[in-house]
Design an enzyme around this catalytic site. Sequence first.
Site, mmCIF file in Angstrom:
data_model
loop_
_atom_site.group_PDB
_atom_site.id
_atom_site.type_symbol
_atom_site.label_atom_id
_atom_site.label_comp_id
_atom_site.label_asym_id
_atom_site.label_seq_id
_atom_site.Cartn_x
_atom_site.Cartn_y
_atom_site.Cartn_z
ATOM 1 N N GLY A 69 0.815 -1.198 0.000
ATOM 2 C CA GLY A 69 0.000 0.000 0.000
ATOM 3 C C GLY A 69 0.850 1.250 0.000
ATOM 4 O O GLY A 69 0.513 2.251 -0.653
ATOM 5 N N THR A 70 1.969 1.224 0.718
ATOM 6 C CA THR A 70 2.872 2.380 0.754
ATOM 7 C C THR A 70 3.448 2.654 -0.629
ATOM 8 O O THR A 70 3.535 3.812 -1.055
ATOM 9 C CB THR A 70 4.006 2.137 1.759
ATOM 10 O OG1 THR A 70 3.446 2.027 3.078
ATOM 11 C CG2 THR A 70 5.011 3.278 1.743
ATOM 12 N N GLN A 177 -8.223 2.363 4.611
ATOM 13 C CA GLN A 177 -9.062 2.006 5.748
ATOM 14 C C GLN A 177 -10.518 1.751 5.380
ATOM 15 O O GLN A 177 -11.238 1.066 6.100
ATOM 16 C CB GLN A 177 -9.000 3.104 6.817
ATOM 17 C CG GLN A 177 -7.671 3.196 7.534
ATOM 18 C CD GLN A 177 -7.338 1.944 8.331
ATOM 19 O OE1 GLN A 177 -8.211 1.180 8.720
ATOM 20 N NE2 GLN A 177 -6.055 1.729 8.570
ATOM 21 N N SER A 194 -4.420 -1.043 0.383
ATOM 22 C CA SER A 194 -3.480 -2.067 0.832
ATOM 23 C C SER A 194 -4.229 -3.316 1.261
ATOM 24 O O SER A 194 -5.148 -3.246 2.082
ATOM 25 C CB SER A 194 -2.648 -1.534 2.006
ATOM 26 O OG SER A 194 -1.657 -2.448 2.398
ATOM 27 N N ALA A 195 -3.843 -4.473 0.719
ATOM 28 C CA ALA A 195 -4.598 -5.706 0.917
ATOM 29 C C ALA A 195 -4.644 -6.176 2.359
ATOM 30 O O ALA A 195 -5.653 -6.731 2.810
ATOM 31 C CB ALA A 195 -4.030 -6.813 0.031
ATOM 32 N N HIS A 196 -3.569 -5.974 3.108
ATOM 33 C CA HIS A 196 -3.563 -6.517 4.481
ATOM 34 C C HIS A 196 -4.503 -5.761 5.405
ATOM 35 O O HIS A 196 -4.774 -6.200 6.526
ATOM 36 C CB HIS A 196 -2.143 -6.546 5.045
ATOM 37 C CG HIS A 196 -1.589 -5.204 5.422
ATOM 38 N ND1 HIS A 196 -1.601 -4.742 6.711
ATOM 39 C CD2 HIS A 196 -1.001 -4.240 4.687
ATOM 40 C CE1 HIS A 196 -1.038 -3.541 6.753
ATOM 41 N NE2 HIS A 196 -0.664 -3.223 5.535
ATOM 42 N N CYS A 320 3.847 8.711 24.676
ATOM 43 C CA CYS A 320 4.652 7.792 25.473
ATOM 44 C C CYS A 320 4.657 6.376 24.905
ATOM 45 O O CYS A 320 5.258 5.475 25.497
ATOM 46 C CB CYS A 320 4.148 7.779 26.910
ATOM 47 S SG CYS A 320 2.369 7.665 27.056
#
Length: 471
Positions: A69-70, A177, A194-196, A320
Amino acid sequence: MPYFDAASSAPLHPVARQALQASLDEGWADPARLYREGRRARLLLDAAREAAAEAVGCRPDELSFTGSGTQAVHSGIYGSLSGRRRVGRHLVVSAVEHSSVLHSAASHEAAGGSLTEVAVDRTGRVSPDAYAAALRPDTALAALQSANHEVGTLQPVAEVAEACRAAGVPLFVDAAQSLAWGPVEGAWSILAASAHKWGGPAGVGLLAVRKGVRFAPQGPPDERESGRAPGFENIPAIVAAAASLRAVRAEAEAEAARLRELVDLIRARVVEVVPDVEVVGDPVRRLPHLVTFSCLYVDGETLLHELDRAEFSVSSGSSCTSSTLTPSHVLRAMGVLSEGNVRVSLPLGTPAEDVERFLDVLTWLVTAVRTKLGAPVAASGAGATARDAGVEAGAGAEEFTVDSLGRLCPIPVIELARAMEGVPVGGVVTVLADDEAARLDIPAWCEMRDQEYLGEHPVDGGTAYRVRRRS
């Protein structure tokens, strides 16, 4: 162990597993070859492209498969900017885009391009009017996500796409998303996914470029995937990605309704069972499976570790919990409380009893973390005084200073809360802090407590935040 981080990566869908195993025997050959094995591989690739294109809402010849996807995001943005370089080098993005989009934007700016970030409201949504106002004659590309990955807010893609169309600017949409829940509405020009994210295998991205959009692939030329994703296609993974996308779409309507009820339960119950909590993101226009909330006086990293020990896997945007010790750019852009931030994103099939148990566990874990940090027991902080909190009185009886330099989230806010109880109405507490989260969390605390935030100014070693007690 309940896995509540589907927004990061969804569990492999059973259909994806079956398709992957089945295509390993047929999809190993080069689909560009004309012999039998190559033709078999080509048939699998073509069928996967048609299925994915149908889900996206584009033509098969407009869709390319990438290595992630990136990669789809980077290729889509760089290719679009390069294709329209004669128009100009101005790029418009929202302030809450995924890091892959913002990294592309930063690289473009470093190379001499210009960039405009469109701000969002406290729900994480851009204003279509503000986005339209950011477009210029030299704008080469605009980018807007379909839904936010951290808080689930749906963006007004259709309205922004219409404004971009009127200005003659292509719109790039990161649909990672939202694509599992349905096609992206509006006249977008370029889309990445993105497939995952929907239960397909990792290592497969989708890049759709509408016909007529000027696009110049970057890097050395390659004959595969329209030159937009060089290298040999991972056909078994592509087949599994397309098959799982079709499968999740088939069950999306029913599952979205069921998961939305569970998320509504979390949104309602978390503010009842956990004191001092802020649920962030749009309460209505949102993804059905995702909810984010922040807990006052809580160390986010400790809370996540404790939830993990209780066998719940969640995510966080708190400073944090990151290596940079700064809150997520999404929370910063929204201006909401960042400490004790928890993102719950439910995968398909999540049982209701897991959500009920999560709420039960969360209640006592937050209490335990607050007790360990010495946070006020209740909203009133009864019994605390300015002197108990270790503050120093200023020249006037109503001026106090809390030195929290060198102390990390959520300690500066805890010390502010303890000090404020000993300050008379109208008195001012100045908190000295060098933790970046304080810039968000102190104003957020003031809004939650109905106290007056007076602003900030630099001091040696950090920043001074001034708060006046109203009641």
